[in-house]
Design an enzyme around this catalytic site. Structure first.
Site, PDB file in Angstrom:
ATOM      1  N   ASP A 234       9.556  72.944  44.285  1.00  0.00           N
ATOM      2  CA  ASP A 234       9.004  72.331  43.052  1.00  0.00           C
ATOM      3  C   ASP A 234       9.932  71.409  42.327  1.00  0.00           C
ATOM      4  O   ASP A 234       9.436  70.752  41.569  1.00  0.00           O
ATOM      5  CB  ASP A 234       8.306  73.460  42.418  1.00  0.00           C
TER       6      ASP A 234
ATOM      7  N   ASP B 153      -2.839  74.155  45.459  1.00  0.00           N
ATOM      8  CA  ASP B 153      -2.420  72.533  45.698  1.00  0.00           C
ATOM      9  C   ASP B 153      -2.646  72.269  47.149  1.00  0.00           C
ATOM     10  O   ASP B 153      -2.643  73.127  48.056  1.00  0.00           O
ATOM     11  CB  ASP B 153      -0.602  72.631  45.440  1.00  0.00           C
TER      12      ASP B 153
ATOM     13  N   LYS C 238       4.794  78.812  33.989  1.00  0.00           N
ATOM     14  CA  LYS C 238       3.388  79.078  34.500  1.00  0.00           C
ATOM     15  C   LYS C 238       3.400  80.343  35.555  1.00  0.00           C
ATOM     16  O   LYS C 238       2.433  80.910  35.788  1.00  0.00           O
ATOM     17  CB  LYS C 238       3.166  77.885  35.076  1.00  0.00           C
ATOM     18  N   ASN C 239       4.437  80.108  36.646  1.00  0.00           N
ATOM     19  CA  ASN C 239       4.513  81.063  37.687  1.00  0.00           C
ATOM     20  C   ASN C 239       4.664  82.421  37.301  1.00  0.00           C
ATOM     21  O   ASN C 239       4.612  83.443  38.297  1.00  0.00           O
ATOM     22  CB  ASN C 239       5.510  80.489  38.852  1.00  0.00           C
TER      23      ASN C 239
HETATM   24  C1  UD1 Z   1       4.772  80.116  44.585  1.00  0.00           C
HETATM   25  C2  UD1 Z   1       4.546  79.249  43.228  1.00  0.00           C
HETATM   26  C3  UD1 Z   1       4.840  77.768  43.689  1.00  0.00           C
HETATM   27  C4  UD1 Z   1       6.247  77.594  44.774  1.00  0.00           C
HETATM   28  C5  UD1 Z   1       6.278  78.536  45.832  1.00  0.00           C
HETATM   29  C6  UD1 Z   1       7.678  78.706  46.438  1.00  0.00           C
HETATM   30  C7  UD1 Z   1       3.144  80.099  41.910  1.00  0.00           C
HETATM   31  C8  UD1 Z   1       1.873  80.187  41.435  1.00  0.00           C
HETATM   32  N1  UD1 Z   1       3.460  79.075  42.783  1.00  0.00           N
HETATM   33  O1  UD1 Z   1       3.771  79.908  45.491  1.00  0.00           O
HETATM   34  O2  UD1 Z   1       5.006  76.864  42.608  1.00  0.00           O
HETATM   35  O3  UD1 Z   1       6.343  76.220  45.281  1.00  0.00           O
HETATM   36  O4  UD1 Z   1       6.158  79.968  45.158  1.00  0.00           O
HETATM   37  O5  UD1 Z   1       8.717  78.941  45.613  1.00  0.00           O
HETATM   38  O6  UD1 Z   1       3.803  81.023  41.604  1.00  0.00           O
HETATM   39  N2  UD1 Z   1       3.175  81.902  53.563  1.00  0.00           N
HETATM   40  C9  UD1 Z   1       2.554  82.607  54.674  1.00  0.00           C
HETATM   41  N3  UD1 Z   1       1.707  83.787  54.559  1.00  0.00           N
HETATM   42  C10 UD1 Z   1       1.306  84.215  53.037  1.00  0.00           C
HETATM   43  C11 UD1 Z   1       2.039  83.631  51.895  1.00  0.00           C
HETATM   44  C12 UD1 Z   1       3.015  82.535  52.196  1.00  0.00           C
HETATM   45  O7  UD1 Z   1       2.894  82.019  55.548  1.00  0.00           O
HETATM   46  O8  UD1 Z   1       0.637  85.069  53.044  1.00  0.00           O
HETATM   47  C13 UD1 Z   1       4.029  80.682  53.377  1.00  0.00           C
HETATM   48  C14 UD1 Z   1       3.361  79.451  52.661  1.00  0.00           C
HETATM   49  O9  UD1 Z   1       2.724  79.004  53.399  1.00  0.00           O
HETATM   50  C15 UD1 Z   1       4.575  78.746  52.603  1.00  0.00           C
HETATM   51  C16 UD1 Z   1       5.805  79.753  52.121  1.00  0.00           C
HETATM   52  O10 UD1 Z   1       5.436  80.929  52.844  1.00  0.00           O
HETATM   53  O11 UD1 Z   1       5.148  77.917  53.542  1.00  0.00           O
HETATM   54  C17 UD1 Z   1       5.868  79.938  50.716  1.00  0.00           C
HETATM   55  O12 UD1 Z   1       4.753  80.327  49.909  1.00  0.00           O
HETATM   56  P1  UD1 Z   1       4.840  81.411  48.843  1.00  0.00           P
HETATM   57  O13 UD1 Z   1       6.228  81.549  48.393  1.00  0.00           O
HETATM   58  O14 UD1 Z   1       4.084  82.502  48.876  1.00  0.00           O
HETATM   59  O15 UD1 Z   1       4.156  80.588  47.471  1.00  0.00           O
HETATM   60  P2  UD1 Z   1       3.186  80.707  46.506  1.00  0.00           P
HETATM   61  O16 UD1 Z   1       3.487  82.213  45.985  1.00  0.00           O
HETATM   62  O17 UD1 Z   1       1.949  80.213  46.945  1.00  0.00           O
END
Ligand code: UD1
Length: 437
Positions: A309, A120, A27-28
């Site tokens: 996850d 989520d 999915k990711n």
């Molecule tokens: C992706 C995955 C999700 C997985 C996560 C971490 C997808 C669709 N989803 O989510 O399944 O759990 O990676 O492996 O691929 N953060 C910030 N600022 C930002 C972006 C992120 O502070 O601009 C923080 C988030 O709040 C969180 C952390 O970084 O605490 C990790 O987030 P991120 O790695 O970006 O997760 P996603 O890409 O949303």
């Protein structure tokens, strides 16, 4: 697949699950690859494409922007000859994919408007790293009525970016924005999840120049144009962990076809340490319970650490393990809500604010309950449950399959967001699960 929010699962648990199950594409990765295809006018073909809720949202998004998309079984063909629309307004459902369209849209047509993101319900989930990085690359971005309105009149340009946290989404945003930007982008402290590497492989096939350095440094040399490509999406390692946990939690034996040892090294180590066992074959991995399960201490982290996850299926497993286990969540501050439901089923889990681990943690001084103590083994009983989010949903489902008696699981469209035909596939392992509309 049409969304039916009234559907629910009826599950009769308590028996070992056995047999073979084939992984779907990740999915990711799949959702991001659809977005990456927006960077070219040519046709892109993705094999091993999962038919799940989140890819449906990405398909809907790309169609709004002008893509022609054909899905045949697990192959998707996508072509965006022209960006017909730069504004993503009403998507029927929400996830965090539209924000990723900013880079490709700015690259192709110099403007974009996407909704402020959903996804989520697991904490604040800001996108500051996406927005700040795009601004450093020359974009002008403002928030207007719950949308990000972005422009790059001079085009995007390469720059040096150091992420304060190795965010998966921000890393993907920067890579997709940099591949056709003017000059070179150096990205430090990037995420290096297998799905990102697979996205890089697709972009390379499309003509991009992306170097993977040591110490989480990625360098991207902008090229003037990308072309079409064909790519097989890597298997979903989150599905793999779910089915592995299911095998061990139900004392069954499951062959997970398509599971890749490369992407599961940390999980496999932890599984063996608690008493689970596995055997790696050429096209997948067998999983079973080797002995009485024991408790463990685990901390979630970015890749190659124990993925956030994975903690939900693993926590269900730990309810069946002898002694106290500790899980310290360092990626999201609010990811233990589902443990209340497990406690209703008979588990004994306490969630606390302290950092019960050694990793540096951004939630150290926050009020977030981000560590869990699991006392086991506990007998689980069937329960009425409502799924709050995707990963919590798989914990509910595994717990219901372990539990004695009958469970009703509502809100299963959240599970369908990430798991293709989950009920049918679980039935092939002997699970008693019915989807009721
Ligand atoms: C992706 C995955 C999700 C997985 C996560 C971490 C997808 C669709 N989803 O989510 O399944 O759990 O990676 O492996 O691929 N953060 C910030 N600022 C930002 C972006 C992120 O502070 O601009 C923080 C988030 O709040 C969180 C952390 O970084 O605490 C990790 O987030 P991120 O790695 O970006 O997760 P996603 O890409 O949303």
């Amino acid at each position: 697949m049409t969304l039916n929010t009234n559907e629910y699962f009826n599950v009769k648990g308590g028996k070992p699950l056995e047999g073979k199950i084939k992984l779907a594409g990740a999915k990711n990765a799949a959702t991001k690859m659809l977005v990456a295809s927006l960077l070219t006018k040519d046709e892109c073909v993705l094999d091993n494409f999962p038919n799940i809720g989140d890819t449906e949202i990405a398909v809907e998004l790309c169609r709004i922007l002008g893509s022609e998309i054909k899905i045949s079984g697990s192959t998707v063909t996508i072509q965006t000859k022209e960006i017909k629309n730069t504004k993503v307004e009403a998507l029927s459902r929400r996830n965090r994919i539209p924000i990723l369209a900013l880079g490709p849209l700015l690259t192709r047509v110099g403007e974009a408007e996407v909704p402020v993101v959903g996804g989520d319900k697991i904490g604040a989930r800001p996108v500051d790293l996406h927005i700040d990085s795009l601004k450093m690359m020359g974009a002008e971005i403002e928030v207007v009525n719950d949308t990000y309105r972005a422009r790059a009149p001079q085009g995007l340009k390469g720059t040096e970016i150091s992420l304060k946290y190795p965010s998966v989404g921000a890393t993907e945003q920067i890579i997709m924005s940099a591949v056709m930007a003017k000059g070179r982008t150096i990205l430090r402290n990037s995420a290096i999840e297998p799905e990102i590497i697979d996205l890089i492989k697709l972009l390379q096939k499309m003509g991009a120049i992306i170097e993977l350095g040591t110490n989480r440094v990625i360098s991207i040399f902008g090229v003037p144009e990308l072309h079409g490509a064909k790519h097989k999406i890597l298997s979903d390692r989150n599905e793999a962990v779910s089915f592995a946990s299911l095998a061990v939690a139900t004392s069954g034996r499951i062959f997970v076809e398509g599971a890749s040892q490369d992407h599961l090294i940390t999980f496999l180590n932890n599984l063996r340490r608690i008493g689970g066992e596995y055997e790696v074959e050429e096209n997948g991995i067998w999983f079973w319970r080797a002995k009485k399960l024991e408790g463990i201490k685990v901390e979630t982290d970015t890749h190659p650490g124990f993925m956030t996850d994975w903690q939900q299926p693993f926590v269900v497993l730990l309810t069946q393990s002898d002694g106290a286990s500790v899980v310290h969540e360092t990626v999201y501050e609010d990811r233990f809500g589902y443990t209340k439901d497990l406690n209703l089923m008979g588990a004994n889990i306490r969630v606390v604010k302290e950092c019960l681990g050694d990793l540096p943690c951004r939630f150290k001084d926050s009020l977030s309950a981000h560590s869990a103590i699991i006392y086991g083994p506990t007998k689980l009983k069937g329960q009425e449950l409502t799924v709050p989010d995707l990963r919590a949903g798989i914990a509910h489902l595994i717990a219901a399959l372990v539990a004695e008696g009958e469970s009703t699981i509502r809100g299963i469209h959240e599970i369908d967001r990430g798991y293709e035909n989950i009920d049918e596939r679980l039935r092939s392992l002997g699970a008693e699960i019915k989807r009721i509309s």
